[in-house]
Motif scaffolding. Structure first.
Motif, short mmCIF file in Angstrom:
data_model
loop_
_atom_site.label_atom_id
_atom_site.label_comp_id
_atom_site.label_asym_id
_atom_site.label_seq_id
_atom_site.Cartn_x
_atom_site.Cartn_y
_atom_site.Cartn_z
N LEU A 137 7.59 8.95 10.42
CA LEU A 137 6.84 8.33 9.42
C LEU A 137 6.73 9.39 8.36
CD1 LEU A 137 4.82 5.43 11.11
CD2 LEU A 137 6.87 5.29 9.53
N LEU A 138 5.72 10.67 8.89
CA LEU A 138 5.65 11.54 8.03
C LEU A 138 6.81 12.00 7.31
CD1 LEU A 138 3.02 13.55 10.23
CD2 LEU A 138 2.48 12.22 8.13
N GLY A 139 7.83 12.29 7.78
CA GLY A 139 9.18 12.81 7.32
C GLY A 139 9.66 11.99 6.08
N LEU A 140 9.30 10.56 6.28
CA LEU A 140 9.88 9.66 5.55
C LEU A 140 8.97 9.69 4.09
CD1 LEU A 140 10.74 6.73 7.62
CD2 LEU A 140 12.35 7.98 6.28
N CYS A 141 7.79 9.82 4.51
CA CYS A 141 6.86 9.75 3.14
C CYS A 141 6.48 11.58 2.97
CB CYS A 141 5.59 9.13 3.39
SG CYS A 141 4.66 9.27 4.86
N ARG A 142 6.94 12.43 3.09
CA ARG A 142 6.99 13.65 2.93
C ARG A 142 7.40 14.27 1.41
NH1 ARG A 142 5.14 16.98 6.23
NH2 ARG A 142 6.17 16.32 7.88
N ASP A 143 8.53 13.68 0.88
CA ASP A 143 9.05 13.93 -0.34
C ASP A 143 8.57 13.16 -1.55
OD1 ASP A 143 10.61 15.80 0.83
OD2 ASP A 143 12.11 14.40 1.18
N GLU A 144 8.27 11.72 -1.08
CA GLU A 144 7.89 10.98 -2.09
C GLU A 144 6.93 9.81 -1.59
OE1 GLU A 144 10.91 8.56 -3.91
OE2 GLU A 144 12.13 8.46 -2.12
N THR A 145 6.15 9.27 -2.18
CA THR A 145 5.24 8.35 -2.12
C THR A 145 6.09 6.86 -1.67
OG1 THR A 145 3.48 9.13 -3.54
CG2 THR A 145 3.30 6.61 -2.71
N GLN A 146 5.59 6.21 -0.26
CA GLN A 146 6.42 5.08 0.17
C GLN A 146 5.33 4.07 0.38
OE1 GLN A 146 9.82 4.98 1.24
NE2 GLN A 146 10.18 7.01 0.28
N SER A 147 6.01 2.79 0.12
CA SER A 147 4.96 1.83 0.39
C SER A 147 5.35 1.42 2.03
CB SER A 147 5.66 0.43 -0.13
OG SER A 147 6.91 0.02 0.44
N VAL A 148 4.13 0.58 2.52
CA VAL A 148 4.07 0.40 3.99
C VAL A 148 5.59 -0.27 4.19
CG1 VAL A 148 3.21 -1.01 5.78
CG2 VAL A 148 1.68 0.38 4.29
N ALA A 204 0.80 -1.09 0.16
CA ALA A 204 0.10 0.09 -0.06
C ALA A 204 1.00 0.92 0.10
CB ALA A 204 -1.06 0.09 1.13
N LEU A 205 0.33 2.29 -0.87
CA LEU A 205 1.32 3.39 -1.14
C LEU A 205 0.80 4.63 0.03
CD1 LEU A 205 1.88 3.27 -4.79
CD2 LEU A 205 3.33 2.63 -2.91
N VAL A 206 1.87 5.30 0.85
CA VAL A 206 1.39 6.41 1.69
C VAL A 206 2.15 7.48 1.26
CG1 VAL A 206 1.53 7.09 4.04
CG2 VAL A 206 1.42 4.48 3.30
N VAL A 207 1.32 8.54 1.19
CA VAL A 207 1.62 9.90 1.17
C VAL A 207 1.35 11.06 1.91
CG1 VAL A 207 -0.08 10.65 -0.63
CG2 VAL A 207 2.08 11.72 -0.65
N VAL A 208 1.86 11.92 2.21
CA VAL A 208 1.48 12.91 3.43
C VAL A 208 0.23 13.84 2.60
CG1 VAL A 208 2.17 15.00 4.50
CG2 VAL A 208 3.47 13.19 4.25
N ASP A 209 -0.90 14.01 3.21
CA ASP A 209 -1.71 14.73 3.09
C ASP A 209 -1.54 16.40 2.75
OD1 ASP A 209 -4.09 16.13 2.06
OD2 ASP A 209 -5.35 14.90 3.51
N PRO A 210 -1.44 16.89 1.90
CA PRO A 210 -0.96 18.54 1.80
C PRO A 210 -1.95 19.28 2.45
CG PRO A 210 -1.53 17.90 -0.51
CD PRO A 210 -1.66 16.54 0.33
N ALA A 211 -3.10 18.90 2.94
CA ALA A 211 -4.11 19.59 3.43
C ALA A 211 -3.81 19.68 5.01
CB ALA A 211 -5.52 19.17 3.46
#
Length: 130
Positions: free
Chosen positions: A65-76, A42-49
């Motif tokens: 975790l937020l820092g890791l997926c802030r720049d690009e979409t990451q899998s679990v 599953a792909l996780v990305v930070v919600d810009p809202a």
């Protein structure tokens, strides 16, 4: 002193303080009250809202975790590996982040159904005829 301190605060010199996974998740083993299940792909990305102001209320593992997926979409699976946390812990933390509106999760696309066995046999016979 050697790598282990008498007070038990350090596991070894390189590890730093040891925090048990159940302490990170508050004893929870399932993500959220709805029992959301996160596939490894599953792909996780930070919600810009979601604003950074709300992040200050999160724990250090949530913010990591937020820092890791802030720049690009990451899998679990990638998040678990990069955060050096067990997948079960990452799933619980992602459930928290999803419920709070900090992340968006896209479910993996289910694999296409396999073709009928009859069709495969016809293809094989056609190839043999060549």
């Amino acid at each position: 002193m050697n790598g282990r301190q008498a007070a038990g605060r350090w596991y070894d010199a390189e590890a730093g303080p040891l925090v048990r996974p159940y302490a990170v998740t508050g004893g929870r083993t399932k993500p959220g009250p709805h029992g959301v299940r996160f596939d490894l792909i599953a792909l996780v990305v930070v919600d810009p809202a979601a604003g950074p102001r709300e992040e200050s209320l999160l724990g250090p593992e949530h913010r990591a975790l937020l820092g890791l997926c802030r720049d690009e979409t990451q899998s679990v699976a990638e998040l678990a590996a990069d955060a050096d946390l067990p997948v079960g812990v990452v799933r619980v933390l992602l459930g928290d982040l999803l419920e709070a509106g900090h992340v968006k999760v896209s479910r993996p696309v289910p694999p296409a159904q396999l073709p009928d066995e009859r069709i495969l046999r016809e293809v094989i016979e056609g190839l043999r005829a060549l």
